[in-house]
Design a protein around this motif. Structure first.
Motif, PDB file in Angstrom:
ATOM      1  N   GLU A 200       0.789  -1.046  -0.087  1.00  0.00           N
ATOM      2  CA  GLU A 200      -0.172  -0.013   0.008  1.00  0.00           C
ATOM      3  C   GLU A 200       0.937   1.437  -0.084  1.00  0.00           C
ATOM      4  O   GLU A 200       0.546   2.099  -0.765  1.00  0.00           O
ATOM      5  CB  GLU A 200      -0.863  -0.061   0.964  1.00  0.00           C
ATOM      6  CG  GLU A 200      -1.600   1.149   1.405  1.00  0.00           C
ATOM      7  CD  GLU A 200      -2.685   1.719   0.392  1.00  0.00           C
ATOM      8  OE1 GLU A 200      -2.815   2.896   0.144  1.00  0.00           O
ATOM      9  OE2 GLU A 200      -2.920   0.870  -0.274  1.00  0.00           O
ATOM     10  N   ARG A 203       2.148   1.843  -3.376  1.00  0.00           N
ATOM     11  CA  ARG A 203       0.821   1.954  -4.382  1.00  0.00           C
ATOM     12  C   ARG A 203       0.734   3.465  -4.218  1.00  0.00           C
ATOM     13  O   ARG A 203       0.406   4.133  -5.430  1.00  0.00           O
ATOM     14  CB  ARG A 203      -0.400   1.275  -3.843  1.00  0.00           C
ATOM     15  CG  ARG A 203      -1.366   1.476  -4.887  1.00  0.00           C
ATOM     16  CD  ARG A 203      -2.706   0.893  -4.187  1.00  0.00           C
ATOM     17  NE  ARG A 203      -3.236   1.855  -3.028  1.00  0.00           N
ATOM     18  CZ  ARG A 203      -3.974   2.871  -3.070  1.00  0.00           C
ATOM     19  NH1 ARG A 203      -4.326   3.399  -4.063  1.00  0.00           N
ATOM     20  NH2 ARG A 203      -4.273   3.369  -1.840  1.00  0.00           N
ATOM     21  N   GLN A 207       0.699   5.824  -7.553  1.00  0.00           N
ATOM     22  CA  GLN A 207      -0.427   6.420  -8.023  1.00  0.00           C
ATOM     23  C   GLN A 207      -0.327   7.968  -8.211  1.00  0.00           C
ATOM     24  O   GLN A 207      -1.102   8.553  -8.718  1.00  0.00           O
ATOM     25  CB  GLN A 207      -1.662   6.029  -7.093  1.00  0.00           C
ATOM     26  CG  GLN A 207      -2.059   4.912  -7.467  1.00  0.00           C
ATOM     27  CD  GLN A 207      -3.440   4.643  -6.731  1.00  0.00           C
ATOM     28  OE1 GLN A 207      -3.897   5.204  -5.531  1.00  0.00           O
ATOM     29  NE2 GLN A 207      -4.399   3.866  -7.323  1.00  0.00           N
ATOM     30  N   VAL A 274       2.773  -4.487  -6.263  1.00  0.00           N
ATOM     31  CA  VAL A 274       2.068  -3.169  -6.436  1.00  0.00           C
ATOM     32  C   VAL A 274       1.607  -2.957  -7.871  1.00  0.00           C
ATOM     33  O   VAL A 274       0.553  -2.509  -7.949  1.00  0.00           O
ATOM     34  CB  VAL A 274       2.703  -1.910  -5.975  1.00  0.00           C
ATOM     35  CG1 VAL A 274       3.851  -1.788  -7.148  1.00  0.00           C
ATOM     36  CG2 VAL A 274       2.220  -0.640  -5.772  1.00  0.00           C
ATOM     37  N   LEU A 278      -2.403  -1.578  -8.746  1.00  0.00           N
ATOM     38  CA  LEU A 278      -2.521  -0.172  -9.355  1.00  0.00           C
ATOM     39  C   LEU A 278      -3.864   0.002 -10.187  1.00  0.00           C
ATOM     40  O   LEU A 278      -4.144  -1.133 -11.035  1.00  0.00           O
ATOM     41  CB  LEU A 278      -1.340   0.179 -10.186  1.00  0.00           C
ATOM     42  CG  LEU A 278      -0.218   0.492  -9.325  1.00  0.00           C
ATOM     43  CD1 LEU A 278       1.043   0.713 -10.334  1.00  0.00           C
ATOM     44  CD2 LEU A 278      -0.090   1.626  -8.487  1.00  0.00           C
TER      45      LEU A 278
END
Length: 278
Positions: A200, A203, A207, A274, A278
């Motif tokens: 996370e 991520r 992102q 990851v 996504l």
């Protein structure tokens, strides 16, 4: 008829009495005198030089990984990126070396294999230190080095320090990305295990790369390096299978099955996971 070219006419140094030469600086007499085949087999020289040059490249890889880890710890990301990029290219060189070794056929290898005794590549203490530095930490692999106290101490000390990936995760936390406390505070002597909380954290970086560009670039540098590292392991497996099939390794390992198990090892697991989330 033109005269032979003489570099001295352009100022090249041609005499070295009392001066340092190329061979002096590189200590070539020591390096080129370190190949001592134990058999009369023609291909043993290839085998020795392949492994000696690999150890030289690993020497440089260790130098760069140690420095990259220190740079990450100190928040010096740009130098760390340069060092990690160099290590990836070192493993590209190591990968290319397998192509040379694969020119040796099974019948050629068997002519000197018995002369190797119990020596085996898995006993390379430099390779073991690389794995420890990167986070693959198996204390059982200290035992092949117990006969060399100075090497054993060096490897044991490495196990007490955070790995390269540990420092990357600590860097994430220092930059406001939540990393689970149990990961940051774990016993660094143990291999890091994939954790959803770390996935996370990465991520968030992936992102919004514009907001976290240095961390985003770090992630890709680590992935690039592991990509080359995985290729090196794969090339190792295929080379061994091509040369000895499924015979046991000289050091007593299962040979190809042992090396195939190593293919499953992930150094930076969340950086691969990851991509799925996504």
């Amino acid at each position: 008829m033109s005269k032979p070219y003489d570099p001295a006419h352009e100022g090249a140094q041609m005499t070295f009495d009392g001066r340092m030469s190329y061979g002096d600086y590189l200590q070539l007499d020591r390096i080129l005198g370190a190949q001592t085949p134990l058999s009369t087999a023609h291909d043993e020289m290839l085998f020795i030089i392949q492994h000696q040059t690999s150890e030289l490249w690993m020497r440089l890889a260790l130098y760069e990984i140690h420095a990259a880890r220190a740079a990450l710890r100190d928040g010096q990301l740009s130098p760390a990126f340069k060092m990690l990029a160099r290590v990836a290219r070192i493993f590209e060189q190591l990968n290319a070396a397998w192509d040379v070794l694969r020119t040796m056929t099974p019948s050629e290898y068997t002519r000197f294999r018995d002369d190797l005794g119990q020596s085996s590549g898995f006993q390379s203490y430099q390779y073991r230190e690389i794995e420890f530095l990167l986070g693959n930490r198996n204390p059982a692999m200290l035992r092949p080095h117990a006969h060399r106290p100075e090497i054993l101490v060096r490897l044991e000390e490495e196990l007490t320090r955070p790995s390269l990936y540990d420092e990357a995760l600590r860097l994430l936390a220092r930059n406001g990305i939540a990393v689970p406390a149990e990961v940051l505070e774990r016993d660094v002597r143990q291999t890091h295990q994939a954790h959803d909380g770390v996935t996370e954290a990465w991520r968030q970086v992936y992102q919004a790369p514009e907001q976290h560009w240095p961390l985003y670039e770090l992630a890709e540098k680590l992935v690039d390096f592991e990509d080359y590292f995985r290729r090196w392991r794969f090339n190792h497996v295929t080379t061994v299978e091509r040369v000895i099939g499924f015979k046991r390794g000289t050091g007593g390992t299962g040979g190809v099955p042992y090396l195939r198990n190593m293919l499953a090892v992930e150094l930076f697991p969340e950086l691969w996971r990851v991509r799925t989330v996504l």
